[in-house]
Design a protein around this motif. Structure first.
Motif, PDB file in Angstrom:
ATOM      1  N   LEU A  71       0.827  -1.207   0.000  1.00  0.00           N
ATOM      2  CA  LEU A  71       0.000   0.000   0.000  1.00  0.00           C
ATOM      3  C   LEU A  71       0.860   1.255   0.000  1.00  0.00           C
ATOM      4  O   LEU A  71       0.566   2.217  -0.726  1.00  0.00           O
ATOM      5  N   SER A  72       1.919   1.275   0.802  1.00  0.00           N
ATOM      6  CA  SER A  72       2.774   2.467   0.853  1.00  0.00           C
ATOM      7  C   SER A  72       3.511   2.667  -0.471  1.00  0.00           C
ATOM      8  O   SER A  72       3.680   3.807  -0.928  1.00  0.00           O
ATOM      9  N   MET A  73       3.924   1.567  -1.123  1.00  0.00           N
ATOM     10  CA  MET A  73       4.608   1.682  -2.403  1.00  0.00           C
ATOM     11  C   MET A  73       3.659   2.155  -3.508  1.00  0.00           C
ATOM     12  O   MET A  73       4.061   2.880  -4.418  1.00  0.00           O
ATOM     13  N   GLN A  74       2.402   1.774  -3.426  1.00  0.00           N
ATOM     14  CA  GLN A  74       1.421   2.275  -4.395  1.00  0.00           C
ATOM     15  C   GLN A  74       1.327   3.795  -4.316  1.00  0.00           C
ATOM     16  O   GLN A  74       1.319   4.484  -5.348  1.00  0.00           O
ATOM     17  N   ILE A  75       1.267   4.308  -3.089  1.00  0.00           N
ATOM     18  CA  ILE A  75       1.167   5.760  -2.907  1.00  0.00           C
ATOM     19  C   ILE A  75       2.425   6.451  -3.409  1.00  0.00           C
ATOM     20  O   ILE A  75       2.365   7.465  -4.126  1.00  0.00           O
ATOM     21  N   GLU A  76       3.591   5.898  -3.056  1.00  0.00           N
ATOM     22  CA  GLU A  76       4.852   6.500  -3.478  1.00  0.00           C
ATOM     23  C   GLU A  76       4.989   6.502  -4.996  1.00  0.00           C
ATOM     24  O   GLU A  76       5.410   7.497  -5.594  1.00  0.00           O
ATOM     25  N   LEU A  77       4.637   5.394  -5.630  1.00  0.00           N
ATOM     26  CA  LEU A  77       4.753   5.314  -7.084  1.00  0.00           C
ATOM     27  C   LEU A  77       3.861   6.343  -7.754  1.00  0.00           C
ATOM     28  O   LEU A  77       4.275   7.028  -8.697  1.00  0.00           O
ATOM     29  N   LYS A  78       2.627   6.460  -7.279  1.00  0.00           N
ATOM     30  CA  LYS A  78       1.718   7.419  -7.890  1.00  0.00           C
ATOM     31  C   LYS A  78       2.222   8.844  -7.707  1.00  0.00           C
ATOM     32  O   LYS A  78       2.129   9.676  -8.623  1.00  0.00           O
ATOM     33  N   GLU A  79       2.799   9.163  -6.544  1.00  0.00           N
ATOM     34  CA  GLU A  79       3.357  10.495  -6.316  1.00  0.00           C
ATOM     35  C   GLU A  79       4.516  10.779  -7.272  1.00  0.00           C
ATOM     36  O   GLU A  79       4.618  11.874  -7.834  1.00  0.00           O
ATOM     37  N   ILE A  80       5.386   9.780  -7.467  1.00  0.00           N
ATOM     38  CA  ILE A  80       6.522   9.950  -8.377  1.00  0.00           C
ATOM     39  C   ILE A  80       6.024  10.134  -9.805  1.00  0.00           C
ATOM     40  O   ILE A  80       6.501  11.006 -10.548  1.00  0.00           O
ATOM     41  N   GLN A  81       5.049   9.323 -10.196  1.00  0.00           N
ATOM     42  CA  GLN A  81       4.522   9.408 -11.559  1.00  0.00           C
ATOM     43  C   GLN A  81       3.907  10.777 -11.827  1.00  0.00           C
ATOM     44  O   GLN A  81       4.109  11.370 -12.895  1.00  0.00           O
ATOM     45  N   ARG A  82       3.177  11.304 -10.865  1.00  0.00           N
ATOM     46  CA  ARG A  82       2.575  12.627 -11.039  1.00  0.00           C
ATOM     47  C   ARG A  82       3.641  13.709 -11.089  1.00  0.00           C
ATOM     48  O   ARG A  82       3.548  14.662 -11.861  1.00  0.00           O
ATOM     49  N   LYS A  83       4.670  13.579 -10.245  1.00  0.00           N
ATOM     50  CA  LYS A  83       5.731  14.580 -10.216  1.00  0.00           C
ATOM     51  C   LYS A  83       6.480  14.636 -11.544  1.00  0.00           C
ATOM     52  O   LYS A  83       6.779  15.715 -12.063  1.00  0.00           O
ATOM     53  N   LEU A  84       6.774  13.467 -12.110  1.00  0.00           N
ATOM     54  CA  LEU A  84       7.541  13.416 -13.352  1.00  0.00           C
ATOM     55  C   LEU A  84       6.659  13.545 -14.593  1.00  0.00           C
ATOM     56  O   LEU A  84       7.146  13.907 -15.663  1.00  0.00           O
ATOM     57  N   GLY A  85       5.382  13.192 -14.476  1.00  0.00           N
ATOM     58  CA  GLY A  85       4.499  13.251 -15.642  1.00  0.00           C
ATOM     59  C   GLY A  85       4.799  12.190 -16.675  1.00  0.00           C
ATOM     60  O   GLY A  85       4.460  12.350 -17.859  1.00  0.00           O
ATOM     61  N   VAL A  86       5.421  11.083 -16.272  1.00  0.00           N
ATOM     62  CA  VAL A  86       5.798  10.045 -17.225  1.00  0.00           C
ATOM     63  C   VAL A  86       4.594   9.154 -17.538  1.00  0.00           C
ATOM     64  O   VAL A  86       3.847   8.752 -16.644  1.00  0.00           O
ATOM     65  N   THR A  87       4.404   8.871 -18.810  1.00  0.00           N
ATOM     66  CA  THR A  87       3.352   7.949 -19.237  1.00  0.00           C
ATOM     67  C   THR A  87       3.646   6.574 -18.668  1.00  0.00           C
ATOM     68  O   THR A  87       4.738   6.043 -18.837  1.00  0.00           O
ATOM     69  N   THR A  88       2.664   5.979 -17.976  1.00  0.00           N
ATOM     70  CA  THR A  88       2.905   4.744 -17.242  1.00  0.00           C
ATOM     71  C   THR A  88       1.859   3.697 -17.584  1.00  0.00           C
ATOM     72  O   THR A  88       0.662   3.974 -17.556  1.00  0.00           O
ATOM     73  N   VAL A  89       2.337   2.489 -17.894  1.00  0.00           N
ATOM     74  CA  VAL A  89       1.467   1.346 -18.154  1.00  0.00           C
ATOM     75  C   VAL A  89       1.762   0.315 -17.067  1.00  0.00           C
ATOM     76  O   VAL A  89       2.884  -0.176 -16.941  1.00  0.00           O
ATOM     77  N   PHE A  90       0.732  -0.013 -16.294  1.00  0.00           N
ATOM     78  CA  PHE A  90       0.875  -0.838 -15.089  1.00  0.00           C
ATOM     79  C   PHE A  90       0.048  -2.105 -15.279  1.00  0.00           C
ATOM     80  O   PHE A  90      -1.117  -2.037 -15.667  1.00  0.00           O
ATOM     81  N   VAL A  91       0.653  -3.257 -15.017  1.00  0.00           N
ATOM     82  CA  VAL A  91      -0.047  -4.540 -15.129  1.00  0.00           C
ATOM     83  C   VAL A  91      -0.326  -5.094 -13.742  1.00  0.00           C
ATOM     84  O   VAL A  91       0.578  -5.142 -12.890  1.00  0.00           O
ATOM     85  N   THR A  92      -1.565  -5.504 -13.503  1.00  0.00           N
ATOM     86  CA  THR A  92      -1.911  -6.136 -12.235  1.00  0.00           C
ATOM     87  C   THR A  92      -3.150  -7.002 -12.404  1.00  0.00           C
ATOM     88  O   THR A  92      -3.929  -6.805 -13.335  1.00  0.00           O
ATOM     89  N   HIS A  93      -3.306  -7.968 -11.478  1.00  0.00           N
ATOM     90  CA  HIS A  93      -4.570  -8.707 -11.398  1.00  0.00           C
ATOM     91  C   HIS A  93      -5.332  -8.290 -10.152  1.00  0.00           C
ATOM     92  O   HIS A  93      -6.412  -8.810  -9.871  1.00  0.00           O
TER      93      HIS A  93
END
Length: 381
Positions: A191-213
């Motif tokens: 859960l904490s890594m999900q939040i951190e990743l989303k914060e980083i992605q928003r900060k950098l504005g990088v197009t992100t494709v995420f795979v999960t089930h």
């Protein structure tokens, strides 16, 4: 890392005078076979610049195959793939300017954190001084400042995941690809890594494709979700639309928890009239994907079923048979005599639910139509 440094880290690879196209990744009619099996069935998809999009589906649905096609690790049998408006269908992975984080992180065990993160830059012939600066920025971005000389074996699972993310980002990719990167982490760290990743992605504005089930992961992190099944895209939409307005029974049953009740489509005027166990339920017509007269599978979210004293307003009568305490909510399991052996469950918050509705209590059920949709019955299609 300062805001200015983060901006530099995100944009240095692309001159400000050259605006990037709105569509970062496009797949047109992509089909992929493995022997006699078709893994992807002529998939078309547009991913917007700066978007966080998630490919969601069960094992074997084609989501990782789709990711590998974007990365260049697999070749399409037919169709075309574009990144940054450039045709890359036959372009090797190292020329696609993508960063990727694998499920197992794929770190080099004999290299330090600094060497792991800088590997892609060294392969690209970036000068040493620039490598050192960019690696330091990347490690600060993922909160690993001071860990540069450690080996992967000296890091926790979450720290290794951060190293893999830093390695993917340090090359300043046009697209970041993530293949179930949190699957090996425990719940709290995940859960904490999900939040951190989303914060980083928003900060950098990088197009992100995420795979999960993992449905909750997809709904909590994504700008849009692509729900897949058996090599097909079943629905694309923002998380709220996917959850509340599913377009087919697979999406309705796969994303989130749901009760499925038998019914029939009786008629419609400005709304649709459905029959459940001899009682009528009115819904907006757009939530019923069937023809008048069809037998229905009526999908009802557990949080949209209300328990009350049995009375003339009740749609169904039910008996409480079990409770499942989940911390922040209680799942109350019910037997509904008019539905035969079928059981429903209702999701309510607070311990008061346990006291008000003990095992053996009889309740009347009503539905909040916000959480109800219906499709032609599976055994009728």
């Amino acid at each position: 890392m300062s805001t200015a440094q983060a901006h530099d880290f995100a944009t240095a690879a692309t001159p400000l005078s050259e605006p990037r196209p709105e569509i970062a990744v496009r797949l047109d009619g992509v089909l992929k076979r493995f022997g006699d099996s078709i893994a992807l069935q002529k998939v078309s998809l547009k991913i917007h610049e700066g978007e966080f999009i998630t490919l969601l589906g069960p094992s074997g649905c084609g989501k990782t195959t789709l990711l590998n096609l974007i990365a260049g690790f697999a070749e399409a049998d037919t169709g075309e793939i574009f990144i940054d408006n450039q045709l890359v269908t036959d372009t090797p992975p190292y020329q696609r300017e993508i960063g990727i984080v694998f499920q197992n992180y794929a770190l080099f065990p004999h290299m330090s954190v600094t060497k792991n993160v800088g590997y892609g830059l060294r392969m690209r012939g970036v000068p040493k001084a620039e490598i050192n600066e960019r690696v330091a920025q990347a490690l600060e971005l993922v909160k690993l400042h001071g860990y540069g000389e450690r080996k992967p074996s000296e890091l926790s699972g979450g720290q290794q995941q951060r190293v893999a993310l830093a390695r993917a980002l340090v090359i300043r990719p046009k697209v970041l690809l993530l293949d179930e990167p949190f699957s090996a982490l425990d719940k709290n760290l995940r859960l904490s890594m999900q939040i951190e990743l989303k914060e980083i992605q928003r900060k950098l504005g990088v197009t992100t494709v995420f795979v999960t089930h993992d449905q909750s992961e997809a709904l909590s992190m994504s700008d849009r979700v692509v729900v897949m099944s058996a090599g097909h895209i079943r629905q694309i939409g923002d998380p709220d639309t996917i959850y509340r307005r599913p377009e087919d029974p697979f999406v309705a049953s796969f994303v989130g928890d749901v009760n499925i009740l038998p019914g029939r489509y009786m008629s419609h005027d400005d709304q649709a009239t459905l029959e459940i166990s001899g009682n009528s339920l009115r819904l907006p017509k757009e939530r019923v994907q069937a023809k008048v007269g069809d037998r229905l599978d009526i999908h009802v979210r557990p949080e949209n079923i209300q328990l009350d004293n049995l009375g003339p307003h009740s749609l169904l009568s039910a008996t409480v048979v079990a409770h499942a305490f989940q911390g922040d909510h209680v799942d109350i399991h019910l037997h509904v005599p008019s539905l035969g052996d079928s059981r429903l469950f209702v999701r309510q918050s607070g311990l008061n639910s346990l006291r008000r509705w003990p095992v053996g209590a009889v309740a009347g059920l009503t539905f909040d139509d916000e959480g109800v949709c219906a499709f032609t019955a599976a055994d009728q299609t």
